[in-house]
Scaffold this motif. Sequence first.
Motif, PDB file in Angstrom:
ATOM      1  N   HIS A  54      -2.829   2.972   5.730  1.00  0.00           N
ATOM      2  CA  HIS A  54      -3.119   1.673   5.124  1.00  0.00           C
ATOM      3  C   HIS A  54      -2.026   0.672   5.480  1.00  0.00           C
ATOM      4  CE1 HIS A  54      -5.523   3.731   1.599  1.00  0.00           C
ATOM      5  NE2 HIS A  54      -6.014   3.998   2.793  1.00  0.00           N
ATOM      6  N   TYR A  68      -7.499  -2.444   3.600  1.00  0.00           N
ATOM      7  CA  TYR A  68      -7.004  -2.996   2.345  1.00  0.00           C
ATOM      8  C   TYR A  68      -7.994  -2.760   1.207  1.00  0.00           C
ATOM      9  CZ  TYR A  68      -4.051  -5.517  -0.795  1.00  0.00           C
ATOM     10  OH  TYR A  68      -3.204  -5.813  -1.849  1.00  0.00           O
ATOM     11  N   THR A 128       0.834  -1.191   0.000  1.00  0.00           N
ATOM     12  CA  THR A 128       0.000   0.000   0.000  1.00  0.00           C
ATOM     13  C   THR A 128       0.873   1.247   0.000  1.00  0.00           C
ATOM     14  OG1 THR A 128      -0.152  -0.024   2.406  1.00  0.00           O
ATOM     15  CG2 THR A 128      -1.838  -1.209   1.205  1.00  0.00           C
ATOM     16  N   THR A 157      -2.019  -3.121   7.353  1.00  0.00           N
ATOM     17  CA  THR A 157      -2.054  -4.267   6.435  1.00  0.00           C
ATOM     18  C   THR A 157      -0.692  -4.891   6.167  1.00  0.00           C
ATOM     19  OG1 THR A 157      -1.855  -2.850   4.480  1.00  0.00           O
ATOM     20  CG2 THR A 157      -4.080  -3.309   5.290  1.00  0.00           C
TER      21      THR A 157
END
Length: 700
Positions: free
Chosen positions: A305, A390, A300, A309
Amino acid sequence: MTQTITANRLENLWDDAKAASMNESEKLLYRSNLLGSDKRVTNYGGGNTSAKVMETDPLTGDQAEVLWVKGSGGDIGSMKMDGFATLYMDRLRALKGKYRGVEHEDEMVGYLPHCTFALNPRAASIDTPLHAYVPRKHVDHVHSDAIIAIAASVNSRELTAEIFGDEIGWLPWKKPGYELGLWLEKFATENPQAKGCVLESHGLFTWADDARDCYLTTLDIINKAAAWLEAKTADAAPFGGVKRPTLEPTQRREVAARLMPVIRGLISKERHKVGHFDDQPAVLEFTCSQMLETLAPLGTSCPDHFLRTKIRPLVVDFDPANPDLDKTIEGLADAVAAYRDDYAAYYDRCKHDDSPAMRDPNAVVYLVPGVGMITFALDKATARISGEFYVNAINVMRGASSVSTYQGLPEQEAFDIEYWLLEEAKLQRMPKPKSLAGRVALVTGGAGGIGAATAERFLREGACVMLADIDADALKEVHEGFAARHGRDVVRSVQMNVTDEHQVTGAYAAMAVEFGGIDILVSNAGIASSAPVEETSLALWNKNMDILSTGYFLVSREAFRNFRVQDIGGSVIFVASKNGLAASPNASAYCTAKAAEIHLARCLALEGAGAGIRVNVVNPDAVLRGSRIWEGDWLDQRASTYGTDKEGLEEMYRQRSMLKRSVLPEDIAEGAYFFASDLSAKSTGNILNVDAGNVQAFTR
């Protein structure tokens, strides 16, 4: 005034009448909650808002300019007034004299507490300078997918200029912190016409001198970006088009139900994790696309983000066009191990002398082509939110790859955020996990007194609970009560008849999809009957055996199957009865079935010990309050057996006990919690009598 242009546009929700009675700090909260209520504006916990407000100094009584800014770890959509940090602006400006350059910018966070206004205990975040030094009264920082799609394109500067002209500026990637705050100040000062700035690979800053104007500016800029993207991508196939078919919804859940316990077992050896499954259209579009293999490894772009993730997802080797689930499962152990090795290599390549020790090297996000996305975390809410982040990243990749070339964060930049010492300090401040954190429990008879009390006890200790009961109405009522008290993430329910093999396996499959697997089974579903043996019909006998013996066998067998797939142990607790050890008159069917339960538990304890599966029994006696088996005929029958009435039966049981005390559902729940928790980690094959003392039920 901003209006809804299409279903994909943000609508102006500002109510002038409501805002009229608010002061400036209250308008800030109102604006923040409106922005945070829509994930198209920013994701959970992402972004921040601020206002510079004149306040009365509590010490001098003079007016002082105070920065109200979202504090560390908050969420603008759900925060309250106590979620804001408050700092003297004159002191924040004085901090410039302490700044020694970008090599030392982390030390500036340590000065922020010295700027605190009115002894506010809310910690200021690292983004505070980004708000403090913009020469406007109101500032919004959000992570809109439409904006980040532009910010994460390789030519983001040119795209920003094309879309916004000189209305919105652009700054190159810079890790959030003091230096970036100075960059924003310089840009805003040198470009007084600008309403905001796009930060490369990060997000959007907007500003104004009025709360409402700032809110409307944020919406207008996001809507303009969304409209531009739609126009540019109207005829383009997302992610280069479709490469794989999408399975039907039922098939997708079946695949997820098989995969999730396997993955959970592989990644929960150190600490138990909870799973979340998402097969929304955006996820399926990405996992079935031509660009999955090229985009997924890039990771990402937005720091928010990335922190949720990890460096990149794990793409599961599954072909929906020629599904071979057994083959996929066989390869999962190697795939997970390879991901861990790759993560360790990433850590070794990027670490600094003072970097924190390597954290959990397992993936957070698992993409299954044609099926969906699985996420795992230490609790259900975090697993769900990680999945939401995500999805934001997918939306960003879709937009960026359609109008340009998508770029993730450079590896070293990503590492420096993930292992930022300030981030590590935040992690160290987190409260100690509760005793059942990360554990998943199934409670049969979950809508009854003992079942509900047990579920409540588990939920208070951080477990996720699947309630199972045959009574749909009672189940719904109990479920809603738990969701209101503990949050909807941690409780699920399924109508289930424990004597129906198909319903039992279906319940475990549902639990696998909702939470990832199982750690604790509380087998509690029951009935009670009373009749002299000569009046006991075969149907009554079989009903007791079906529910209290066969039912316990079926739910235990399925638990064992799941425990062995996960290979991280487990705990089975049978709620039996004093009557399983001590005979009672006119209850031969019930007593015999309960004795069968106890012996089944002994057998299972022998079989499960080698795999770390513990099996124990809690034996209640005379739990009248809240217990549905004491409703109707059973209560009348037992009262008749002992020559008393309904009102006198509880007193009779209390006086019959050695301790002269009533036994409550909460008492049984405490016994179940003991066997479910690590307090009893070295106990299996045991019986715990919770009966206020009954010499006939002594186990020796």
